[in-house]
Design an enzyme around this catalytic site. Structure first.
Site, PDB file in Angstrom:
ATOM      1  N   CYS A   2       0.818  -1.220   0.000  1.00 55.31           N
ATOM      2  CA  CYS A   2       0.000   0.000   0.000  1.00 55.31           C
ATOM      3  C   CYS A   2       0.851   1.270   0.000  1.00 55.31           C
ATOM      4  O   CYS A   2       1.892   1.301   0.631  1.00 55.31           O
ATOM      5  CB  CYS A   2      -0.864   0.057   1.246  1.00 55.31           C
ATOM      6  N   ARG A  27       5.472  -0.339  -5.834  1.00 55.01           N
ATOM      7  CA  ARG A  27       5.385  -0.966  -4.516  1.00 55.01           C
ATOM      8  C   ARG A  27       4.363  -2.104  -4.495  1.00 55.01           C
ATOM      9  O   ARG A  27       4.383  -2.929  -3.588  1.00 55.01           O
ATOM     10  CB  ARG A  27       5.013   0.101  -3.469  1.00 55.01           C
ATOM     11  N   TRP A  74      -3.077  -2.836  -1.249  1.00 51.61           N
ATOM     12  CA  TRP A  74      -2.652  -4.228  -1.468  1.00 51.61           C
ATOM     13  C   TRP A  74      -3.405  -5.027  -0.413  1.00 51.61           C
ATOM     14  O   TRP A  74      -3.149  -4.892   0.792  1.00 51.61           O
ATOM     15  CB  TRP A  74      -1.145  -4.330  -1.288  1.00 51.61           C
ATOM     16  N   ASN A 100      -2.024   2.444   5.889  1.00 51.90           N
ATOM     17  CA  ASN A 100      -1.118   1.320   5.592  1.00 51.90           C
ATOM     18  C   ASN A 100      -0.916   0.553   6.886  1.00 51.90           C
ATOM     19  O   ASN A 100      -0.789   1.172   7.940  1.00 51.90           O
ATOM     20  CB  ASN A 100       0.269   1.806   5.183  1.00 51.90           C
ATOM     21  N   GLY A 101      -0.807  -0.764   6.779  1.00 52.57           N
ATOM     22  CA  GLY A 101      -0.513  -1.564   7.968  1.00 52.57           C
ATOM     23  C   GLY A 101      -1.709  -2.398   8.381  1.00 52.57           C
ATOM     24  O   GLY A 101      -2.616  -2.640   7.581  1.00 52.57           O
ATOM     25  N   GLU A 463      17.960 -18.433  -5.204  1.00 56.03           N
ATOM     26  CA  GLU A 463      17.596 -17.127  -5.763  1.00 56.03           C
ATOM     27  C   GLU A 463      17.022 -17.306  -7.179  1.00 56.03           C
ATOM     28  O   GLU A 463      16.049 -16.636  -7.556  1.00 56.03           O
ATOM     29  CB  GLU A 463      18.819 -16.201  -5.767  1.00 56.03           C
ATOM     30  N   LYS A 467      13.341 -16.165  -8.548  1.00 57.50           N
ATOM     31  CA  LYS A 467      13.092 -15.337  -9.749  1.00 57.50           C
ATOM     32  C   LYS A 467      12.080 -16.012 -10.661  1.00 57.50           C
ATOM     33  O   LYS A 467      11.184 -15.372 -11.195  1.00 57.50           O
ATOM     34  CB  LYS A 467      14.387 -15.110 -10.550  1.00 57.50           C
ATOM     35  N   GLU A 470       8.569 -15.763  -9.056  1.00 52.75           N
ATOM     36  CA  GLU A 470       8.023 -14.399  -9.057  1.00 52.75           C
ATOM     37  C   GLU A 470       7.626 -13.965 -10.464  1.00 52.75           C
ATOM     38  O   GLU A 470       6.576 -13.358 -10.666  1.00 52.75           O
ATOM     39  CB  GLU A 470       9.070 -13.408  -8.533  1.00 52.75           C
ATOM     40  N   HIS A 486      18.386 -37.593  -1.907  1.00 52.41           N
ATOM     41  CA  HIS A 486      17.673 -37.734  -0.635  1.00 52.41           C
ATOM     42  C   HIS A 486      16.219 -37.279  -0.772  1.00 52.41           C
ATOM     43  O   HIS A 486      15.607 -36.887   0.228  1.00 52.41           O
ATOM     44  CB  HIS A 486      18.391 -36.937   0.462  1.00 52.41           C
ATOM     45  N   LYS A 581       6.679  -4.797  -3.908  1.00 51.52           N
ATOM     46  CA  LYS A 581       8.116  -4.503  -3.844  1.00 51.52           C
ATOM     47  C   LYS A 581       8.557  -4.292  -2.397  1.00 51.52           C
ATOM     48  O   LYS A 581       9.574  -4.825  -1.974  1.00 51.52           O
ATOM     49  CB  LYS A 581       8.397  -3.244  -4.674  1.00 51.52           C
TER      50      LYS A 581
HETATM   51  C1  G6P Z   1       9.502  -8.539  -1.342  1.00 51.03           C
HETATM   52  C2  G6P Z   1       9.907  -8.490  -2.795  1.00 51.03           C
HETATM   53  C3  G6P Z   1      11.166  -9.320  -3.008  1.00 51.03           C
HETATM   54  C4  G6P Z   1      12.262  -8.827  -2.079  1.00 51.03           C
HETATM   55  C5  G6P Z   1      11.811  -8.850  -0.618  1.00 51.03           C
HETATM   56  C6  G6P Z   1      12.797  -8.175   0.302  1.00 51.03           C
HETATM   57  O1  G6P Z   1       9.078  -9.803  -1.005  1.00 51.03           O
HETATM   58  O2  G6P Z   1       8.858  -8.961  -3.603  1.00 51.03           O
HETATM   59  O3  G6P Z   1      11.592  -9.180  -4.345  1.00 51.03           O
HETATM   60  O4  G6P Z   1      13.394  -9.631  -2.224  1.00 51.03           O
HETATM   61  O5  G6P Z   1      10.589  -8.132  -0.500  1.00 51.03           O
HETATM   62  O6  G6P Z   1      12.848  -6.802   0.038  1.00 51.03           O
HETATM   63  P1  G6P Z   1      13.920  -5.835   0.639  1.00 51.03           P
HETATM   64  O7  G6P Z   1      13.525  -4.479   0.171  1.00 51.03           O
HETATM   65  O8  G6P Z   1      13.844  -5.967   2.144  1.00 51.03           O
HETATM   66  O9  G6P Z   1      15.240  -6.271   0.129  1.00 51.03           O
END
Ligand code: G6P
Length: 586
Positions: A2, A27, A74, A100-101, A463, A467, A470, A486, A581
């Site tokens: 948000c 965001r 959001w 927000n929150g 990682e 990706k 996401e 395993h 984000k």
């Molecule tokens: C969210 C984003 C991720 C990111 C994570 C941590 O989940 O979608 O892409 O890695 O936050 O974000 P930060 O700003 O704390 O690195």
């Protein structure tokens, strides 16, 4: 997540707020709304969809008035509907709020308010703020007193802006960001400097547990007891206003492509903090490293790198797990918090716990004015510029570069770092788009992808899987090479694709054996390596480089593969569904 915008000034509020909300789109959100005060009346317009779509249908930017509030939501409490979108009005319509929150005690508050005749139209927790404020305003006829009474009753984490029918704007902050932009003859309230950076770079970061009132007499900032507090005006970095796609189809592609340059900037101008961090690590009882999502994967890389090259033990902890593992941290320990945004609620909570135990907090962040940096005693800057794509790309390699620099200090130069070479290698990978694009076409209809890596390549496999999830919505999982037999081997058949991270280093032979075991079960193999093999159905070539440096370059090919697979699947690489984000709620 948000975003809030508020405007108080001499210009038409609505178009300024709509622009601000657009700048904060990265965001993440699902619905949008704006309200303004005009002629002592509040009008609210809102709807589901992108800012531009709702603006087209509801003419948000045509609302009259010089005072206003806006929001992108959001969803947390209640479905994605126009009724649940913000702003929310009090029952009488005389107060509107954006929030927000999460208000944890909203059910109790709602019941009490309903007994007092207030009604609710949404499923959100936020609506209670509007009615609680109205109840307190009815009793006190005073905005300041009604804010103090309201915040004393709210439990949870929140930032809200309230607009009163008499043309007064007020905002309160409790563990959620809220920034005041100071214009020439106007004020902005926002969760992110991007909300107002086009208009001003003078900002006040409201302290936790403070509120601000904007009225015809100016601005007043107080703590939650109502005592006025001192505030400092900060110059915010204009570079974060430069978030334009240029000729790129998406921000994500632009940000992936910037890495030959961003890798060279990581940690610049904070070299002494890097040195001090290494020194703290050497003398600390325990070293914890925390982060969420991609930033946690960077911490995992640090564990392998520091253990192998500097013989230093660190404990990486997923930020949201830290409270369940440690309610306190041993004396003389340090917590290194990694966060691109510096605003992730889980990271801030982990930091909070460590601070209570008097642990030293060191921050690796991209936003130097973020809450995380404010809470930390040392800050190392990622310096990779604005990252708009929700899926972190360039920020990951910047985090890694900083971790490499700290490790280099710890092992007194044993890595023989040469970032120019890394940068050139990344450029070479980036020039290989067409091969990666053709593999992406094949992945379009795949439902499971596994990514296998051994040793330090395992965090990169995690990682890579993140990706893929996401950006493509394909189920993906990182597997540590040795763990294949395993369990995961049971999943291998001809429907599965496996990406093997296999540079020609000390892990090469064992990883190739795993690839053969997988191939024997019919799965398709994509090899990422500087050396080809008959076991690969597809080979994504990466340049040969010093063994310790491979993690910095191998991730680039998977970022590209994930991006192009998203394009093939027609998903939005910049704004993946359901994700944000900056995740500013727990
Ligand atoms: C969210 C984003 C991720 C990111 C994570 C941590 O989940 O979608 O892409 O890695 O936050 O974000 P930060 O700003 O704390 O690195």
């Amino acid at each position: 997540m948000c975003s809030i915008i508020g405007y108080y000034g001499k210009n038409s509020a609505a178009p300024i707020m709509v622009k601000g909300l657009k700048r904060m789109e990265y965001r993440g959100y699902d619905s949008v709304g704006v309200a303004t005060e005009y002629d002592q009346k509040i009008e609210v317009r809102k709807g589901v969809g992108k800012v531009s779509e709702v603006n087209d249908s509801e003419c948000l930017d045509k609302l009259p008035g010089r005072i206003g509030i806006g929001h992108t939501r959001w969803a947390t409490h209640g479905k994605v509907t126009a009724l649940n979108a913000h702003p929310h009005s009090s029952t009488s319509g005389k107060i509107a709020i954006v929030h927000n929150g999460i208000i944890e005690n909203f059910n109790e508050l709602k019941e009490e308010l309903e007994k007092d005749g207030f009604t609710f139209v949404s499923e959100t927790d936020s609506e209670v703020i509007a009615n609680l404020l109205q109840q307190n305003y009815n009793q006190t006829s005073n905005v300041k007193k009604s804010i103090i009474k309201t915040v004393s009753k709210l439990k949870g984490h929140y930032a809200f802006v309230a607009m009163f029918e008499n043309g007064i704007l007020a905002a309160a902050r409790y563990h959620e960001p809220m920034i005041i932009g100071i214009g020439k003859d106007d004020y902005f309230l926002s969760s992110d400097v991007l909300g107002f950076i086009e208009k001003t770079d003078d900002a006040i970061y409201i302290d936790n547990g403070n509120f601000v009132i904007l009225d015809s007499s100016g601005m007043q900032i107080c703590d939650f007891e109502g005592t006025p507090v001192k505030h400092q005006i900060t110059k915010v970095s204009k570079e974060f206003a430069d978030a334009y796609k240029g000729d790129y189809a998406h921000f994500t592609l632009k940000e992936i492509s910037e890495q030959p340059e961003t890798i060279l900037n990581a940690g610049k101008k904070t070299e002494s903090a890097i040195e001090q961090t290494a020194d703290f690590i050497k003398h600390a009882k325990n070293v914890y490293m925390t982060g969420s999502g991609t930033s946690y994967n960077a911490a995992l890389v640090a564990k392998y790198l520091m253990s192998k090259y500097a013989k230093v033990k660190i404990e990486p902890i997923i930020s949201s797990e830290l409270p369940t593992l440690h309610d306190s941290i041993e004396p003389n320990s340090i917590l290194i918090a990694i966060s691109q945004s510096g605003e992730s609620a889980d990271v801030l909570e982990a930091v909070n716990i460590a601070k209570k135990s008097n642990a030293k907090i060191l921050a690796i962040a991209n936003h130097k004015n973020s809450a995380l940096v404010h809470e930390s005693s040392l800050f190392i800057g990622m310096n990779c510029g604005p990252e708009v794509g929700v899926a972190a790309t360039k920020s990951f390699t910047s985090q890694l570069a900083i971790i490499y620099k700290i490790t280099e200090k710890l092992c007194e130069g044993c890595l023989d770092l040469d970032f120019k070479e890394v940068s050139n290698s990344i450029s070479k990978i980036l020039s290989n788009h067409s091969k990666i694009q053709s593999i992406a076409k094949e992945l379009k209809n795949v439902s499971d992808i596994y990514v296998l890596g051994r040793g330090i390549h395992y965090p990169i496999a995690s990682e890579a899987a993140l990706k893929l999830k996401e950006l493509t919505y394909i189920h993906a999982e990182g597997i540590p090479g040795g763990e294949l037999k395993h369990g995961p081997l049971a999943l291998m058949d001809s429907n599965v694709y496996v990406i093997i991270i296999n540079p020609n280093d000390s892990t090469y032979t064992d990883t190739l054996t795993s690839a053969r075991e997988i191939k024997a079960r019919g799965a398709k193999i994509i090899g990422i390596s500087d050396k080809n093999s008959d076991v690969y159905d597809h080979w994504i070539e990466i340049p040969s480089i010093k063994e310790s440096m491979f993690p910095l370059i191998e991730i680039i090919s998977i970022q590209l593969l994930s991006y192009y697979s998203a394009v093939e699947k027609d998903t939005d690489p910049d704004y993946p569904r359901n994700l944000a984000k900056s995740v500013t709620v727990k």
